[in-house]
Design a protein around this motif. Structure first.
Motif, PDB file in Angstrom:
ATOM      1  N   SER A  35      65.414  40.153  39.992  1.00 31.39           N
ATOM      2  CA  SER A  35      66.965  40.191  40.374  1.00 31.39           C
ATOM      3  C   SER A  35      67.697  39.525  39.319  1.00 31.39           C
ATOM      4  N   ASP A  36      68.740  39.590  39.291  1.00 33.95           N
ATOM      5  CA  ASP A  36      69.640  38.665  38.216  1.00 33.95           C
ATOM      6  C   ASP A  36      70.622  37.668  38.621  1.00 33.95           C
ATOM      7  N   HIS A  37      70.158  37.423  39.946  1.00 33.95           N
ATOM      8  CA  HIS A  37      70.830  35.922  40.545  1.00 33.95           C
ATOM      9  C   HIS A  37      69.976  35.118  41.349  1.00 33.95           C
ATOM     10  N   ALA A  38      70.362  33.861  41.584  1.00 35.79           N
ATOM     11  CA  ALA A  38      69.519  32.837  42.158  1.00 35.79           C
ATOM     12  C   ALA A  38      69.668  33.081  43.760  1.00 35.79           C
ATOM     13  N   TYR A  39      68.939  32.801  44.538  1.00 35.86           N
ATOM     14  CA  TYR A  39      69.005  32.850  46.117  1.00 35.86           C
ATOM     15  C   TYR A  39      68.923  31.370  46.434  1.00 35.86           C
ATOM     16  N   TYR A  40      69.487  30.967  47.489  1.00 35.53           N
ATOM     17  CA  TYR A  40      69.713  29.717  48.222  1.00 35.53           C
ATOM     18  C   TYR A  40      68.815  29.657  49.473  1.00 35.53           C
ATOM     19  N   TYR A  41      67.977  28.867  49.470  1.00 32.69           N
ATOM     20  CA  TYR A  41      67.225  28.548  50.754  1.00 32.69           C
ATOM     21  C   TYR A  41      67.946  27.263  51.380  1.00 32.69           C
ATOM     22  N   SER A  42      68.667  27.552  52.701  1.00 33.99           N
ATOM     23  CA  SER A  42      69.254  26.599  53.506  1.00 33.99           C
ATOM     24  C   SER A  42      68.465  26.465  54.750  1.00 33.99           C
ATOM     25  N   ARG A  43      68.073  25.140  55.106  1.00 32.30           N
ATOM     26  CA  ARG A  43      67.501  24.992  56.314  1.00 32.30           C
ATOM     27  C   ARG A  43      68.141  25.187  57.592  1.00 32.30           C
ATOM     28  N   SER A  44      69.667  25.008  57.207  1.00 30.77           N
ATOM     29  CA  SER A  44      70.381  25.355  58.614  1.00 30.77           C
ATOM     30  C   SER A  44      70.813  26.551  58.597  1.00 30.77           C
ATOM     31  N   GLY A  45      70.605  27.381  57.431  1.00 26.39           N
ATOM     32  CA  GLY A  45      71.440  28.835  57.346  1.00 26.39           C
ATOM     33  C   GLY A  45      72.940  28.748  56.899  1.00 26.39           C
ATOM     34  N   GLN A  46      73.366  27.593  56.648  1.00 30.79           N
ATOM     35  CA  GLN A  46      74.867  27.347  56.283  1.00 30.79           C
ATOM     36  C   GLN A  46      74.961  26.814  55.041  1.00 30.79           C
ATOM     37  N   ASP A  47      75.721  27.616  54.327  1.00 25.73           N
ATOM     38  CA  ASP A  47      76.163  27.360  52.785  1.00 25.73           C
ATOM     39  C   ASP A  47      77.164  28.040  52.448  1.00 25.73           C
ATOM     40  N   SER A  48      78.002  27.548  51.264  1.00 22.66           N
ATOM     41  CA  SER A  48      79.067  28.353  50.799  1.00 22.66           C
ATOM     42  C   SER A  48      78.495  29.032  49.501  1.00 22.66           C
ATOM     43  N   ASN A  49      77.339  28.813  49.143  1.00 24.56           N
ATOM     44  CA  ASN A  49      76.978  29.395  47.729  1.00 24.56           C
ATOM     45  C   ASN A  49      76.820  30.850  47.886  1.00 24.56           C
ATOM     46  N   GLY A  50      76.502  31.664  48.930  1.00 23.95           N
ATOM     47  CA  GLY A  50      76.235  32.868  49.035  1.00 23.95           C
ATOM     48  C   GLY A  50      74.737  33.247  48.699  1.00 23.95           C
ATOM     49  N   TYR A  51      74.183  34.349  48.853  1.00 26.76           N
ATOM     50  CA  TYR A  51      72.738  34.803  48.764  1.00 26.76           C
ATOM     51  C   TYR A  51      71.948  34.068  49.551  1.00 26.76           C
ATOM     52  N   VAL A  52      72.284  33.448  50.513  1.00 29.57           N
ATOM     53  CA  VAL A  52      71.631  32.430  51.480  1.00 29.57           C
ATOM     54  C   VAL A  52      70.583  33.421  52.198  1.00 29.57           C
ATOM     55  N   ILE A  53      69.362  33.015  52.106  1.00 34.41           N
ATOM     56  CA  ILE A  53      68.205  33.877  52.686  1.00 34.41           C
ATOM     57  C   ILE A  53      67.769  33.477  53.855  1.00 34.41           C
ATOM     58  N   GLN A  54      68.036  32.257  54.336  1.00 35.24           N
ATOM     59  CA  GLN A  54      67.365  31.620  55.653  1.00 35.24           C
ATOM     60  C   GLN A  54      67.817  32.583  56.830  1.00 35.24           C
ATOM     61  N   ASN A  55      68.853  32.927  57.033  1.00 39.80           N
ATOM     62  CA  ASN A  55      69.159  33.724  58.090  1.00 39.80           C
ATOM     63  C   ASN A  55      68.619  35.283  58.123  1.00 39.80           C
ATOM     64  N   LEU A  56      67.897  35.578  57.173  1.00 41.63           N
ATOM     65  CA  LEU A  56      67.226  37.124  56.984  1.00 41.63           C
ATOM     66  C   LEU A  56      65.966  36.860  57.788  1.00 41.63           C
ATOM     67  N   PHE A  57      65.361  35.688  57.897  1.00 41.69           N
ATOM     68  CA  PHE A  57      63.958  35.744  58.468  1.00 41.69           C
ATOM     69  C   PHE A  57      63.922  36.232  60.026  1.00 41.69           C
ATOM     70  N   GLN A  58      64.924  36.218  60.615  1.00 44.13           N
ATOM     71  CA  GLN A  58      64.880  36.649  61.837  1.00 44.13           C
ATOM     72  C   GLN A  58      64.268  38.019  62.104  1.00 44.13           C
ATOM     73  N   ARG A  59      64.583  38.879  61.146  1.00 45.30           N
ATOM     74  CA  ARG A  59      64.103  40.149  61.028  1.00 45.30           C
ATOM     75  C   ARG A  59      62.646  40.333  60.537  1.00 45.30           C
ATOM     76  N   LEU A  60      61.892  39.159  60.143  1.00 51.25           N
ATOM     77  CA  LEU A  60      60.740  39.247  59.441  1.00 51.25           C
ATOM     78  C   LEU A  60      59.725  38.417  60.397  1.00 51.25           C
ATOM     79  N   PRO A  61      58.966  39.122  61.132  1.00 48.33           N
ATOM     80  CA  PRO A  61      57.934  38.627  62.121  1.00 48.33           C
ATOM     81  C   PRO A  61      56.899  37.858  61.365  1.00 48.33           C
ATOM     82  N   GLY A  62      56.019  36.928  62.019  1.00 46.49           N
ATOM     83  CA  GLY A  62      54.866  36.303  61.513  1.00 46.49           C
ATOM     84  C   GLY A  62      55.168  35.005  60.650  1.00 46.49           C
TER      85      GLY A  62
END
Length: 313
Positions: free
Chosen positions: A283-310
């Protein structure tokens, strides 16, 4: 010598060597990110698998040296060093036995549209998780094959179960490696590597960490494992950026020590353009891991995990 002529000459050169009871043929294969690779297939009657050695780097060597005999010597030696792999088709087609060898990888969605049409996958931001059957491991080399839709149908399972199994297997088959980037470069002898030198030029490596697996192969998929990301956030005691340096690893940058996301994205794009093998692009951009799932940076990946089990440790 053109590349087409080179390939044909390589085939003839190998056929004149004593490399055992093997038949040879040329092939081309669509690899990661739509890259078309040309290689030689070695088919032996003693195995139901046929290893392919790709020729791009050998052509580069020939262009630099004009030493064709050494090309043939190296190809012959490489083939002889490969383990003889026999796939047990009964085990492969039975999910109860095959499931212990399923692993996962991460690819760029847009650049792998054709491949993704043929395999089960799970979207993750602008990336996709795909699955492979691990045939064997030898001398830090992984031999695997993609799990395609037809194989999934034979197994009579869905993509969700496939993903759960890949998570359960991962750390056992491909132990996780995480640590300081400077130490990683020192241990691997990569301090002079152009790719990492571009990062070092900005004095970033002492604040960055790497995440991959013990084989340093397709380890970027670990960024999709939520509890692993949580543990790293606990280690940093803060949120962090994920830099997709290649399909093989990601670099992690604690937020308090990182430049702006705009600067990170610019750095990633420059390094990708100037130093990265196109087949290893993620990929050509950074991702941001937010423990709270809230941030203004964009590309926040924390809230995607609800679709990934295990989970993975």
């Amino acid at each position: 010598m053109t590349y087409e002529t080179f390939r044909n000459e390589v085939l003839q050169g190998l056929q004149s060597r004593e490399i055992g009871n093997v038949s040879l043929s040329l092939t081309k294969t669509l690899k990661s990110n739509g890259e078309m690779k040309h290689g030689v297939v070695f088919k032996s009657p003693s195995s139901n698998t046929s290893p392919t050695i790709y020729l791009e780097e050998f052509y580069e060597f020939y262009q630099a040296t004009k030493d064709f005999d050494t090309v043939i010597d190296r190809l012959s030696d490489l083939y002889r060093s490969l383990p003889v792999i026999q796939v047990n088709e009964t085990e492969l087609y039975d999910f109860s036995t095959a499931k212990s060898k399923i692993i996962m990888k991460l690819v760029n969605t847009e650049k792998n549209r054709t491949f993704l049409e043929t395999v089960p996958h799970i979207p993750f931001q602008d990336l996709s998780i795909v699955y492979y059957y691990l045939i064997g491991k030898s001398d830090r080399m992984l031999l695997d094959m993609p799990v395609r839709d037809g194989l999934l149908k034979k197994w009579e399972i869905d993509t969700l179960k496939l993903h759960q199994q890949a998570l359960a297997n991962y750390n056992r088959l491909l132990p996780v490696k995480f640590g300081n980037l400077d130490q990683f470069l020192l241990d691997r002898g990569l301090l002079e590597n152009e790719y990492y030198a571009a990062l070092s030029a900005n004095d970033y490596t002492n604040s960055m960490y790497f995440l991959t697996n013990d084989f340093f192969s397709n380890g970027a998929v670990l960024m999709t494992c939520k509890n692993l990301m949580d543990k790293i956030a606990d280690f940093f005691e803060e949120d962090f950026y994920i830099i997709p340096s290649s399909i093989h690893e990601v670099l992690l940058f604690p937020k308090s020590k990182a430049p702006s996301k705009e600067k990170l994205d610019q750095m990633i794009q420059e390094v990708n353009r100037d130093y990265l093998d196109p087949a290893e692009y993620l990929s050509d951009h950074a991702y941001y891991y937010s423990r709270s799932g809230q941030d203004s940076n964009g590309y926040v990946i924390q809230n995607l995990f609800q679709r990934l089990p295990g989970t993975i440790s």
